[in-house]
Design a protein around this motif. Structure first.
Motif, PDB file in Angstrom:
ATOM      1  N   ASN A  69       0.806  -1.230   0.000  1.00 56.76           N
ATOM      2  CA  ASN A  69       0.000   0.000   0.000  1.00 56.76           C
ATOM      3  C   ASN A  69       0.834   1.273   0.000  1.00 56.76           C
ATOM      4  O   ASN A  69       0.319   2.347  -0.275  1.00 56.76           O
ATOM      5  N   LYS A  70       2.106   1.144   0.350  1.00 57.89           N
ATOM      6  CA  LYS A  70       2.917   2.355   0.471  1.00 57.89           C
ATOM      7  C   LYS A  70       3.342   2.881  -0.891  1.00 57.89           C
ATOM      8  O   LYS A  70       3.789   2.117  -1.746  1.00 57.89           O
ATOM      9  N   GLU A  71       3.231   4.198  -1.053  1.00 58.67           N
ATOM     10  CA  GLU A  71       3.727   4.796  -2.301  1.00 58.67           C
ATOM     11  C   GLU A  71       5.244   4.624  -2.343  1.00 58.67           C
ATOM     12  O   GLU A  71       5.933   4.893  -1.354  1.00 58.67           O
ATOM     13  N   LEU A  72       5.724   4.170  -3.485  1.00 59.04           N
ATOM     14  CA  LEU A  72       7.147   3.857  -3.610  1.00 59.04           C
ATOM     15  C   LEU A  72       7.792   4.653  -4.754  1.00 59.04           C
ATOM     16  O   LEU A  72       7.257   4.703  -5.864  1.00 59.04           O
ATOM     17  N   ILE A  73       8.914   5.274  -4.440  1.00 57.74           N
ATOM     18  CA  ILE A  73       9.733   5.933  -5.472  1.00 57.74           C
ATOM     19  C   ILE A  73      11.089   5.239  -5.446  1.00 57.74           C
ATOM     20  O   ILE A  73      11.643   5.007  -4.362  1.00 57.74           O
ATOM     21  N   ILE A  74      11.607   4.892  -6.619  1.00 55.63           N
ATOM     22  CA  ILE A  74      12.937   4.270  -6.657  1.00 55.63           C
ATOM     23  C   ILE A  74      13.924   5.216  -7.334  1.00 55.63           C
ATOM     24  O   ILE A  74      13.654   5.738  -8.420  1.00 55.63           O
ATOM     25  N   VAL A  75      15.054   5.452  -6.663  1.00 57.33           N
ATOM     26  CA  VAL A  75      16.131   6.252  -7.252  1.00 57.33           C
ATOM     27  C   VAL A  75      17.302   5.297  -7.498  1.00 57.33           C
ATOM     28  O   VAL A  75      17.915   4.809  -6.552  1.00 57.33           O
ATOM     29  N   GLN A  76      17.569   5.025  -8.772  1.00 52.86           N
ATOM     30  CA  GLN A  76      18.675   4.130  -9.124  1.00 52.86           C
ATOM     31  C   GLN A  76      19.896   4.965  -9.493  1.00 52.86           C
ATOM     32  O   GLN A  76      19.742   6.086  -9.992  1.00 52.86           O
ATOM     33  N   ASN A  77      21.074   4.424  -9.275  1.00 53.97           N
ATOM     34  CA  ASN A  77      22.259   5.118  -9.790  1.00 53.97           C
ATOM     35  C   ASN A  77      23.211   4.111 -10.402  1.00 53.97           C
ATOM     36  O   ASN A  77      23.234   2.950 -10.015  1.00 53.97           O
ATOM     37  N   TYR A  78      23.954   4.611 -11.388  1.00 58.32           N
ATOM     38  CA  TYR A  78      24.752   3.709 -12.217  1.00 58.32           C
ATOM     39  C   TYR A  78      26.090   4.363 -12.556  1.00 58.32           C
ATOM     40  O   TYR A  78      26.257   5.571 -12.420  1.00 58.32           O
ATOM     41  N   GLY A  79      27.032   3.535 -13.050  1.00 55.59           N
ATOM     42  CA  GLY A  79      28.349   4.064 -13.363  1.00 55.59           C
ATOM     43  C   GLY A  79      28.575   4.326 -14.840  1.00 55.59           C
ATOM     44  O   GLY A  79      29.375   5.188 -15.198  1.00 55.59           O
ATOM     45  N   GLY A  80      27.917   3.570 -15.711  1.00 54.15           N
ATOM     46  CA  GLY A  80      28.233   3.732 -17.129  1.00 54.15           C
ATOM     47  C   GLY A  80      27.075   3.491 -18.071  1.00 54.15           C
ATOM     48  O   GLY A  80      26.888   4.223 -19.038  1.00 54.15           O
ATOM     49  N   MET A  81      26.282   2.456 -17.815  1.00 54.76           N
ATOM     50  CA  MET A  81      25.238   2.095 -18.767  1.00 54.76           C
ATOM     51  C   MET A  81      24.011   1.543 -18.027  1.00 54.76           C
ATOM     52  O   MET A  81      24.116   0.537 -17.334  1.00 54.76           O
ATOM     53  N   VAL A  82      22.892   2.216 -18.218  1.00 53.00           N
ATOM     54  CA  VAL A  82      21.663   1.817 -17.523  1.00 53.00           C
ATOM     55  C   VAL A  82      21.089   0.533 -18.119  1.00 53.00           C
ATOM     56  O   VAL A  82      20.520  -0.302 -17.412  1.00 53.00           O
ATOM     57  N   GLY A  83      21.262   0.356 -19.422  1.00 52.95           N
ATOM     58  CA  GLY A  83      20.594  -0.765 -20.086  1.00 52.95           C
ATOM     59  C   GLY A  83      19.100  -0.581 -19.882  1.00 52.95           C
ATOM     60  O   GLY A  83      18.581   0.526 -19.982  1.00 52.95           O
ATOM     61  N   GLY A  84      18.417  -1.603 -19.524  1.00 53.27           N
ATOM     62  CA  GLY A  84      16.970  -1.486 -19.269  1.00 53.27           C
ATOM     63  C   GLY A  84      16.665  -1.531 -17.776  1.00 53.27           C
ATOM     64  O   GLY A  84      15.558  -1.884 -17.381  1.00 53.27           O
ATOM     65  N   ALA A  85      17.665  -1.153 -16.936  1.00 55.22           N
ATOM     66  CA  ALA A  85      17.519  -1.358 -15.480  1.00 55.22           C
ATOM     67  C   ALA A  85      16.298  -0.670 -14.881  1.00 55.22           C
ATOM     68  O   ALA A  85      15.645  -1.216 -13.998  1.00 55.22           O
ATOM     69  N   ASP A  86      15.993   0.548 -15.371  1.00 52.93           N
ATOM     70  CA  ASP A  86      14.857   1.269 -14.780  1.00 52.93           C
ATOM     71  C   ASP A  86      13.544   0.590 -15.162  1.00 52.93           C
ATOM     72  O   ASP A  86      12.680   0.342 -14.311  1.00 52.93           O
ATOM     73  N   PHE A  87      13.427   0.231 -16.428  1.00 56.27           N
ATOM     74  CA  PHE A  87      12.188  -0.430 -16.855  1.00 56.27           C
ATOM     75  C   PHE A  87      12.065  -1.810 -16.206  1.00 56.27           C
ATOM     76  O   PHE A  87      10.990  -2.231 -15.790  1.00 56.27           O
ATOM     77  N   TYR A  88      13.204  -2.473 -16.086  1.00 58.57           N
ATOM     78  CA  TYR A  88      13.192  -3.797 -15.459  1.00 58.57           C
ATOM     79  C   TYR A  88      12.696  -3.710 -14.016  1.00 58.57           C
ATOM     80  O   TYR A  88      11.811  -4.472 -13.603  1.00 58.57           O
ATOM     81  N   ALA A  89      13.250  -2.746 -13.256  1.00 52.03           N
ATOM     82  CA  ALA A  89      12.855  -2.607 -11.846  1.00 52.03           C
ATOM     83  C   ALA A  89      11.388  -2.206 -11.737  1.00 52.03           C
ATOM     84  O   ALA A  89      10.658  -2.705 -10.875  1.00 52.03           O
ATOM     85  N   TYR A  90      10.968  -1.314 -12.629  1.00 54.10           N
ATOM     86  CA  TYR A  90       9.564  -0.871 -12.629  1.00 54.10           C
ATOM     87  C   TYR A  90       8.624  -2.054 -12.899  1.00 54.10           C
ATOM     88  O   TYR A  90       7.641  -2.260 -12.180  1.00 54.10           O
ATOM     89  N   SER A  91       8.950  -2.846 -13.920  1.00 53.52           N
ATOM     90  CA  SER A  91       8.082  -3.996 -14.262  1.00 53.52           C
ATOM     91  C   SER A  91       8.050  -5.001 -13.113  1.00 53.52           C
ATOM     92  O   SER A  91       7.014  -5.594 -12.837  1.00 53.52           O
ATOM     93  N   TYR A  92       9.200  -5.165 -12.474  1.00 56.29           N
ATOM     94  CA  TYR A  92       9.269  -6.097 -11.342  1.00 56.29           C
ATOM     95  C   TYR A  92       8.346  -5.621 -10.211  1.00 56.29           C
ATOM     96  O   TYR A  92       7.594  -6.408  -9.635  1.00 56.29           O
ATOM     97  N   CYS A  93       8.395  -4.309  -9.920  1.00 55.52           N
ATOM     98  CA  CYS A  93       7.525  -3.746  -8.863  1.00 55.52           C
ATOM     99  C   CYS A  93       6.053  -3.938  -9.234  1.00 55.52           C
ATOM    100  O   CYS A  93       5.223  -4.269  -8.376  1.00 55.52           O
ATOM    101  N   LYS A  94       5.737  -3.717 -10.502  1.00 59.15           N
ATOM    102  CA  LYS A  94       4.341  -3.884 -10.960  1.00 59.15           C
ATOM    103  C   LYS A  94       3.908  -5.339 -10.756  1.00 59.15           C
ATOM    104  O   LYS A  94       2.813  -5.622 -10.296  1.00 59.15           O
TER     105      LYS A  94
END
Ligand SMILES: Cc1cc2nc3c(=O)[nH]c(=O)nc-3n(C[C@H](O)[C@H](O)[C@H](O)COP(=O)(O)O)c2cc1C
Length: 248
Positions: A69-94
């Motif tokens: 039920n808690k509203e969730l915001i994710i802040v990711q950080n990376y060194g060189g290449m995100v790839g699909g990490a943000d979409f991957y994490a978002y889909s996983y949360c969904k």
């Protein structure tokens, strides 16, 4: 109150989490030692590095335990290449049914540097550029300017394969004669995978490849595949003693 959950091995995520706390308020909780499910918080901001175009294994394992039920915001950080990490994490949360409201991605100095060296000037300029990017993320959080990632071409599968192999990286670590058995590697490992047995540093089979031990050994005695390179990284703008702490 806002719960700011963080995982960090070399200080970048801790730095971002502390900046968020300064301007948004709330309490910092270190994910590896946090036993709760966030039900004590009004909403949650989770700060994490990107590992292999995805989430670090322990963050991946933590998310299913979170109060949906808690509203969730994710802040990711990376060194060189995100790839699909943000979409991957978002889909996983969904998929988990979490109440994910927004994702932000920030570039910070690279920590996966077992086989190459990042020049000091580049680390410095990355840290400098990150300042305004972090401020921007904080403004967006405070003004509820939320955004969610779109699908990219990087396949989820590669990340999943890498994740299941992470524990094998510890087999490539060795400890040089510079080791003084101070036990720091034992205490910084977020998954308690390192022990000292018969005066020797021993790596178990639970490694998540965060590289905390590698970068934070005071003697630089932990080596990857016996590479003798000496550069190590820890975010110079945070106090290393705070990493692992819950901060009110
Ligand atoms: C195991 C591992 C995998 C990583 N994978 C990626 C990656 O896929 N893409 C990327 O840009 N950075 C990658 N990085 C770099 C980190 O995401 C980056 O340096 C981050 O800021 C480290 O955060 P921390 O200091 O809080 O641990 C990786 C680092 C590690 C240790």
């Amino acid at each position: 109150m806002v719960g700011i959950l963080y995982f960090s091995a070399t200080g970048n995520s801790l730095y971002i989490a502390k900046k968020i706390q300064e301007k948004v308020g709330g309490e910092l909780k270190y994910i590896p030692s946090y036993q709760g499910n966030c039900s004590e918080f009004d909403n949650v901001i989770l700060v994490t590095p990107i590992h292999s175009y995805g989430l670090p294994k322990l963050v991946y394992d933590f998310l299913p335990k979170m109060d949906k039920n808690k509203e969730l915001i994710i802040v990711q950080n990376y060194g060189g290449m995100v790839g699909g990490a943000d979409f991957y994490a978002y889909s996983y949360c969904k998929k988990l049914g979490l109440n994910i409201k927004s994702m932000f991605v920030l570039k910070m100095p690279e920590s996966f540097t077992t086989t190459f060296t990042v020049p000091k000037f580049y680390i410095k300029s990355t840290l400098k550029k990150a300042e305004s990017a972090i401020e921007n993320v904080i403004d967006n959080i405070n003004n509820k300017k939320y955004s969610l990632p779109k699908q990219k071409k990087t396949k989820e599968k590669k990340y999943l394969i890498n994740k299941s192999n992470w524990n094998k990286i510890a087999k490539s670590f060795c400890v040089s004669e510079d080791c003084v058995k101070c036990g720091k590697c034992v205490s910084v490992c977020p998954v308690h995978n390192i022990s000292i047995e018969n005066d020797k540093v021993v790596f178990g089979d639970k490694c998540i490849a965060c590289l905390g031990c590698y970068h934070r050994c005071p003697q630089k005695a932990i080596r990857y595949k016996n590479h003798k390179k000496k550069d190590r990284y820890f975010n110079p703008n945070v106090d290393e003693n705070e990493l692992g702490k819950n901060i009110k």
